[in-house]
Design a protein around this motif. Structure first.
Motif, mmCIF file in Angstrom:
data_model
loop_
_atom_site.group_PDB
_atom_site.id
_atom_site.type_symbol
_atom_site.label_atom_id
_atom_site.label_comp_id
_atom_site.label_asym_id
_atom_site.label_seq_id
_atom_site.Cartn_x
_atom_site.Cartn_y
_atom_site.Cartn_z
ATOM 1 N N PHE A 274 0.827 -1.202 0.000
ATOM 2 C CA PHE A 274 0.000 0.000 0.000
ATOM 3 C C PHE A 274 0.869 1.262 0.000
ATOM 4 O O PHE A 274 0.470 2.302 -0.549
ATOM 5 N N ILE A 275 2.075 1.176 0.578
ATOM 6 C CA ILE A 275 3.005 2.304 0.509
ATOM 7 C C ILE A 275 3.506 2.462 -0.919
ATOM 8 O O ILE A 275 3.555 3.568 -1.472
ATOM 9 N N GLY A 276 3.861 1.343 -1.551
ATOM 10 C CA GLY A 276 4.318 1.389 -2.937
ATOM 11 C C GLY A 276 3.242 1.904 -3.874
ATOM 12 O O GLY A 276 3.527 2.673 -4.804
ATOM 13 N N GLY A 277 1.977 1.504 -3.644
ATOM 14 C CA GLY A 277 0.885 1.945 -4.507
ATOM 15 C C GLY A 277 0.605 3.431 -4.391
ATOM 16 O O GLY A 277 0.413 4.128 -5.394
ATOM 17 N N LEU A 278 0.588 3.951 -3.158
ATOM 18 C CA LEU A 278 0.372 5.383 -2.968
ATOM 19 C C LEU A 278 1.532 6.196 -3.536
ATOM 20 O O LEU A 278 1.335 7.260 -4.136
ATOM 21 N N LEU B 83 3.476 5.279 -6.005
ATOM 22 C CA LEU B 83 3.341 5.215 -7.457
ATOM 23 C C LEU B 83 2.301 6.227 -7.935
ATOM 24 O O LEU B 83 2.506 6.930 -8.931
ATOM 25 N N PHE B 84 1.182 6.305 -7.235
ATOM 26 C CA PHE B 84 0.127 7.239 -7.600
ATOM 27 C C PHE B 84 0.634 8.678 -7.571
ATOM 28 O O PHE B 84 0.422 9.451 -8.516
ATOM 29 N N MET B 85 1.327 9.048 -6.496
ATOM 30 C CA MET B 85 1.811 10.425 -6.393
ATOM 31 C C MET B 85 2.887 10.704 -7.434
ATOM 32 O O MET B 85 2.947 11.797 -8.002
ATOM 33 N N ILE C 234 -10.686 14.513 -17.615
ATOM 34 C CA ILE C 234 -10.945 13.337 -16.774
ATOM 35 C C ILE C 234 -10.914 12.068 -17.622
ATOM 36 O O ILE C 234 -10.363 11.045 -17.206
ATOM 37 N N THR C 235 -11.497 12.125 -18.819
ATOM 38 C CA THR C 235 -11.482 10.976 -19.725
ATOM 39 C C THR C 235 -10.048 10.532 -20.011
ATOM 40 O O THR C 235 -9.730 9.331 -19.968
ATOM 41 N N ILE C 236 -9.190 11.480 -20.307
ATOM 42 C CA ILE C 236 -7.790 11.151 -20.607
ATOM 43 C C ILE C 236 -7.139 10.467 -19.413
ATOM 44 O O ILE C 236 -6.414 9.479 -19.562
ATOM 45 N N GLN C 237 -7.416 10.968 -18.210
ATOM 46 C CA GLN C 237 -6.783 10.382 -17.024
ATOM 47 C C GLN C 237 -7.359 9.020 -16.678
ATOM 48 O O GLN C 237 -6.685 8.205 -16.031
ATOM 49 N N TRP C 238 -8.585 8.736 -17.103
ATOM 50 C CA TRP C 238 -9.124 7.388 -16.886
ATOM 51 C C TRP C 238 -8.365 6.336 -17.701
ATOM 52 O O TRP C 238 -8.402 5.151 -17.373
ATOM 53 N N THR C 239 -7.708 6.759 -18.778
ATOM 54 C CA THR C 239 -6.883 5.801 -19.521
ATOM 55 C C THR C 239 -5.757 5.259 -18.636
ATOM 56 O O THR C 239 -5.264 4.153 -18.859
ATOM 57 N N MET C 240 -5.354 6.040 -17.644
ATOM 58 C CA MET C 240 -4.318 5.594 -16.713
ATOM 59 C C MET C 240 -4.846 4.478 -15.812
ATOM 60 O O MET C 240 -4.109 3.556 -15.455
ATOM 61 N N CYS C 241 -6.123 4.549 -15.473
ATOM 62 C CA CYS C 241 -6.748 3.482 -14.695
ATOM 63 C C CYS C 241 -6.739 2.177 -15.476
ATOM 64 O O CYS C 241 -6.398 1.110 -14.937
ATOM 65 N N LEU D 268 -7.318 4.384 -7.369
ATOM 66 C CA LEU D 268 -7.175 5.811 -7.092
ATOM 67 C C LEU D 268 -7.405 6.645 -8.344
ATOM 68 O O LEU D 268 -7.992 7.734 -8.282
ATOM 69 N N TYR D 269 -6.968 6.127 -9.503
ATOM 70 C CA TYR D 269 -7.132 6.888 -10.733
ATOM 71 C C TYR D 269 -8.522 6.762 -11.339
ATOM 72 O O TYR D 269 -8.855 7.451 -12.292
ATOM 73 N N LEU D 270 -9.346 5.870 -10.787
ATOM 74 C CA LEU D 270 -10.746 5.816 -11.192
ATOM 75 C C LEU D 270 -11.542 6.948 -10.542
ATOM 76 O O LEU D 270 -12.426 7.546 -11.152
ATOM 77 N N ILE D 271 -11.183 7.261 -9.290
ATOM 78 C CA ILE D 271 -11.949 8.233 -8.507
ATOM 79 C C ILE D 271 -11.330 9.635 -8.553
ATOM 80 O O ILE D 271 -12.030 10.638 -8.727
ATOM 81 N N SER D 272 -10.025 9.710 -8.404
ATOM 82 C CA SER D 272 -9.375 11.001 -8.171
ATOM 83 C C SER D 272 -9.520 12.019 -9.304
ATOM 84 O O SER D 272 -9.679 13.218 -9.018
ATOM 85 N N PRO D 273 -9.474 11.632 -10.594
ATOM 86 C CA PRO D 273 -9.567 12.664 -11.626
ATOM 87 C C PRO D 273 -10.834 13.511 -11.532
ATOM 88 O O PRO D 273 -10.806 14.714 -11.814
#
Length: 575
Positions: A44-48, A50-52, A75-82, A267-272
């Motif tokens: 969970f530390i690695g995932g957070l 990575l997100f930041m 937002i659509t563009i950033q959902w591609t990251m998800c 995180l990238y599904l919700i945050s954008p």
């Protein structure tokens, strides 16, 4: 902006971040602990982290500019990251962990040979300096605009600050500050969003005031073709970028590597949606921004609605979360230079002390290069143009072949060099020469589709040809032997080294817990000082304090066995 409260928040948080880096000055015993956290970082530390590292690369300036101009498509563009992260978690992240490599460059050397590695190191270092140097630019621009200071001194000063704690503390210093910045920035945005909506009459008032096409999934030059190509690009980028590969190799098992990528995807599904609404709201308040001024939309809405104290908190989070991406890249570039160039090619017998010295020195060297690149971004047309252009040119040619090699036993070093060379040449031709010689300029969608599509077509063609010949690359057999040797070496790891790594990781978790508690106290204090948003600030302070219990409990669960048989069992469990 220049109030006592805001200035105090920025100074206190900056000093705290630098102190964190200094706390890890003595924890890096060797390359494995300095660059990979001893390969025992909690998922969970690695995932957070990575997100930041990914999220902050221009979110406020580049994506904020797109959100202001075109609306929901940002937002659509950033959902591609998800989507890219989901594919990575299913197929790529566990494969990287199974290689046993410390860096992606190490895997490339073992699987595709030293010549390919040298070529890739040169290209990767050059691309990283340009992209992450361009990320330093928006940080400096935010500071410059908000404090009314000259841009150049801000760029240089923040660059030196960024280098300092990365060079001293290694991966754990980067990850701890990533987590801290994630919490601070999340808290600030959750305060910013309701205050922004209040300025435009709530959500209904916002929806009624924006242009008719503002909530379209696709808009402007960001067409379906661009988004489809960006999905493929982000599968390559999240799954194969050397910066992110480090997050998959620094955890304890392939299963944990999967979790790192899946947490990123969630995180990238919700945050954008949450992060992009403020610059979209500012379009209603001030629709007159044009050109590079649109890059300031996020900062403008912050300065307009946030009261003293909370404005300082938001700006601090923006400064240091955006620089987190550059810090991570700096750590990886230094890892590649130290592990794969200095140790691999120049001085194979170097001691751990020498390697750590080289690692810290190279962090300063490459950091100075990033500062130089950041100073040139305005002349290149702004961060949106720089980041998207470099990504479309280099992403596919640089990332696709190593990812293919994770699964293919037929890809050879010679084929890799040809595919990379042809793809890069074609991308550079269409980006630079075609407009000058032929008067042909590709759209953003066409540029991205060629950039990521061509190398995959070439790789597929070669794979089918090699399969028809029933040939297996000689390098593949050498790679299998190297991987087995790594497993043997891991089993031979000394009990003292295993204990030291686990102590380092327990210390890192405790520092994260303490950092979150400190942030909660800051928020609590601000809730008494602010003129608006006091209630939600106090609530978020309590949430952050509760979250501090997660890394603290994880630290308590880190086992420090003294019996050699128990240590050997732990080592074998992670192989």
């Amino acid at each position: 902006m220049n109030t006592t409260i805001d200035t105090a928040v920025i100074v206190i948080f900056s000093a705290f971040v630098l102190t964190i880096g200094m706390l890890f000055a003595r924890t890096g015993r060797n390359l494995k602990s300095f660059f990979a956290g001893g390969e025992a970082v909690p998922w969970f530390i690695g995932g957070l982290s990575l997100f930041m590292s990914f999220f902050s690369a221009g979110t406020f300036v580049a994506w904020g500019s797109i959100a202001y101009k075109h609306g929901w498509v940002a937002i659509t563009i950033q959902w591609t990251m998800c989507i890219g992260a989901l594919v990575t978690g299913l197929y790529l992240a566990p494969r990287w962990k199974q290689t046993g490599a410390l860096t992606a460059a190490e895997f490339i050397r073992e699987r595709l040979g030293a010549t390919v590695q040298k070529v890739y190191i040169f290209i990767f270092t050059l691309v990283s300096l340009f992209i992450k140097g361009s990320v330093l630019y928006p940080v400096a621009k935010l500071v410059s605009v908000s404090l009314n200071l000259p841009l150049v001194p801000c760029t240089i000063g923040l660059g030196f600050f960024m280098i300092a704690y990365t060079a001293v503390g290694g991966l754990w210093a980067v990850m701890v500050t990533d987590i801290l910045q994630f919490v601070v920035l999340s808290a600030a945005v959750f305060i910013l969003l309701p205050l922004s909506l209040d300025r435009v009459g709530g959500f209904d008032g916002f929806v009624k005031a924006v242009p008719d096409d503002f909530f379209n999934l696709l808009n402007g030059e960001y067409t379906f073709g661009f988004v489809a190509a960006f999905v493929i690009y982000h599968i390559c980028y999240i799954g194969g970028n050397w910066t992110f590969v480090q997050r998959y190799t620094s955890v304890d098992s392939p299963k944990s590597a999967k979790k790192v990528a899946f947490l990123f995807a969630g995180l990238y599904l919700i945050s954008p949606v949450i992060w992009m609404l403020p610059p979209m709201i500012y379009k209603v308040i001030n629709p007159s921004l044009t050109g590079l001024d649109t890059e300031n939309a996020y900062l403008m809405i912050c300065k307009l609605v946030l009261p003293p104290g909370l404005l300082g908190l938001m700006l601090t989070g923006m400064y240091f979360s955006t620089s987190a991406s550059a810090n991570t890249a700096l750590n990886v570039v230094s890892a590649v230079f130290t592990n794969d160039i200095y140790k691999g090619l120049i001085n194979p017998t170097a001691s751990d002390t020498q390697l750590i010295r080289v690692a810290r020195g190279s962090s300063w060297l490459f950091g100075l290069g990033m500062i130089g690149i950041a100073l040139m971004v305005p002349a290149a047309g702004g961060i949106v143009e720089v980041v998207l252009s470099i990504s479309s040119i280099s992403g596919g040619p640089l990332l696709a072949p190593p990812l293919w090699a994770l699964f293919s036993k037929r890809l050879t070093s010679r084929a890799t060099l040809w595919i990379t060379g042809i793809s890069l040449s074609a991308n550079l031709f269409f980006k630079i020469l075609a407009p000058l010689l032929l008067g042909v300029k590709l759209t953003r969608a066409e540029e991205t589709m060629i950039g990521v599509g061509l190398p995959f077509l070439l790789l597929l063609g070669y794979e089918l040809w090699a399969r028809s010949k029933e040939s297996v690359a000689q390098e593949y057999y050498q790679y299998l032997m190297a991987r087995q040797q790594k497993r043997d070496d891991a089993r031979a790891e000394s009990p003292e080294e295993t204990l030291a790594i686990r102590k380092q990781n327990r210390f890192g978790l405790r520092v994260i817990a303490g950092s979150l508690a400190f942030t909660a106290l800051m928020l609590c204090g601000l809730s008494f000082l602010t003129t608006e948003g006091a209630g939600i600030t106090a609530v978020i302070s309590g949430v952050v304090l509760v979250l501090a219990l997660i890394p603290w409990r994880a630290a308590q669960q880190v086992q420090l066995p003294s019996d050699p048989q128990q240590i050997e069992k732990l080592i074998n469990t992670n192989l």
